[in-house]
Scaffold this motif. Structure first.
Motif: not given
Length: 377
Positions: A365-377
């Motif tokens: 749930t915490a990983t869904q914070h808007t600032l924590l989106l995975p880095l784009a390749d």
């Protein structure tokens, strides 16, 4: 703050930042808090007794004004004890940092509130209409972690005057941050997430409440009213550091519980203990190595960034990008570790009543914070 140790800057695990009895209390009452959808009274009492929500507030206003590297490590340690506790402390202490941008007399008054807690949301989903020497605020905001104990709520609102949106020189709507007393706020019990249940990150509504102009503020080194380096530190790097440290704490807790879960299981084909299989041991070693490497870089950048600002410097665009990259790389290493180890933990880990399942749910749930989106390749 009750911690007796000095703020040492290093990147090894830091359980010593919490008293052992505090860790026991946080974990003892975490299942009940998860079931109830809000932190247990014992947990809430501990938050206030330790002064954690004042950790980033100015010392002149009654806060602790901890050096950021120490505060981030403390937040990681709390999140490792219990994810919901870590999240509430981090988000609400982060809102307490805003006191460094308020008029000093007002900051002292608010931080001096009994059991003070600043909850809130960053999305500009409301309006603030200029009215006299203040603003009339209307809107609805989501995801205010710690809402049930909020004494004040922070928010961003689009400015209007005579019904017209005010715009900056580029034509964009002007947005201002506000801190509103809880008496003017109507919480709405909307938080129904699979994890971080005990954060009670509910929505809230304000219907035409008037606040004096001094309750509005802008965040930036030039607008800080507190003199310390903590208030010259940029907002987004601070947010990346504090949020990512929470994920590292939750992931460490998950791995701890995963080891216990795997130690009780046997390989169905060979009958050997699962934890003794070379492939499983390699997966644990790889997960811990990947997190350790990303965490070391993360804390090195944090310590360097803090030293630069403390010495009067400023983070440039490249440094800010580096902070974001290191933070998201740490989060990604934690994601990879948790997701790789979870299948080995058995149906026990799928029961929502188990500790490992709660930690797994909190983490994802915490990983869904808007600032924590995975880095784009």
């Amino acid at each position: 703050m009750p911690q007796s140790k000095s703020p040492q800057l290093r990147s090894d695990p830091l359980p010593e930042l919490l008293f052992a009895r505090d860790i026991r209390r946080l974990r003892q009452f975490a299942p009940a808090a998860d079931g109830a959808g809000w932190l247990h009274p014992v947990q809430r009492a501990l938050i206030h007794r330790r002064g954690w929500l004042r950790m980033l507030a100015p010392r002149a206003a009654g806060g602790a004004e901890l050096p950021l590297p120490y505060a981030v490590r403390l937040e990681e340690a709390i999140a490792r004890a219990d994810g919901s506790m870590g999240w509430v402390v981090t988000l609400c202490a982060g809102a307490g940092w805003f006191a460094g941008f308020l008029p000093p007399a007002l900051a002292r008054e608010l931080i001096g509130t009994r059991r003070v807690c600043f909850a809130g949301s960053g999305a500009p989903t409301g309006h603030a209409d200029v009215e006299g020497d203040g603003f009339r605020i209307t809107g609805r905001w989501d995801y205010a972690s710690g809402a049930p104990m909020g004494t004040h709520f922070t928010l961003n609102a689009i400015l209007r005057q005579d019904g017209e949106v005010l715009r900056d020189a580029a034509g964009n709507p002007r947005i201002r941050a506000f801190l509103v007393p809880a008496a003017l706020v109507a919480p709405e019990p909307t938080w129904r997430s699979v994890g971080l249940r005990a954060t009670a990150s509910h929505s809230y509504r304000i219907e035409g409440a008037w606040v004096a102009g001094e309750y509005g503020f802008e965040i930036g080194a030039a607008t800080a009213t507190a003199a310390g380096p903590l208030y010259r530190f940029p907002f987004y790097p601070l947010a990346y550091f504090t949020l990512s440290a929470n994920l590292a704490g939750m992931a460490a807790h998950f791995i701890e519980l995963a080891r216990d879960a795997v130690a009780r299981r046997r390989d169905p084909a060979s009958g050997a203990m699962l934890a003794e299989l070379p492939a499983v041991r390699r997966r644990f070693a790889r997960a811990e190595r990947d997190i350790a490497e990303a965490r070391t870089r993360f804390y090195r950048l944090l310590d360097e960034a803090w030293a630069l600002v403390a010495e009067g410097g400023a983070l440039d665009e490249a440094a800010t990008a580096g902070v974001k990259s290191a933070s998201l790389e740490l989060v990604q290493a934690c994601r990879g570790a948790v997701d790789e180890l979870y299948p080995y933990c058995g149906l026990h880990a799928a029961s929502e009543l188990s500790d490992i399942n709660r930690v797994w749910r909190d983490f994802h749930t915490a990983t869904q914070h808007t600032l924590l989106l995975p880095l784009a390749d």
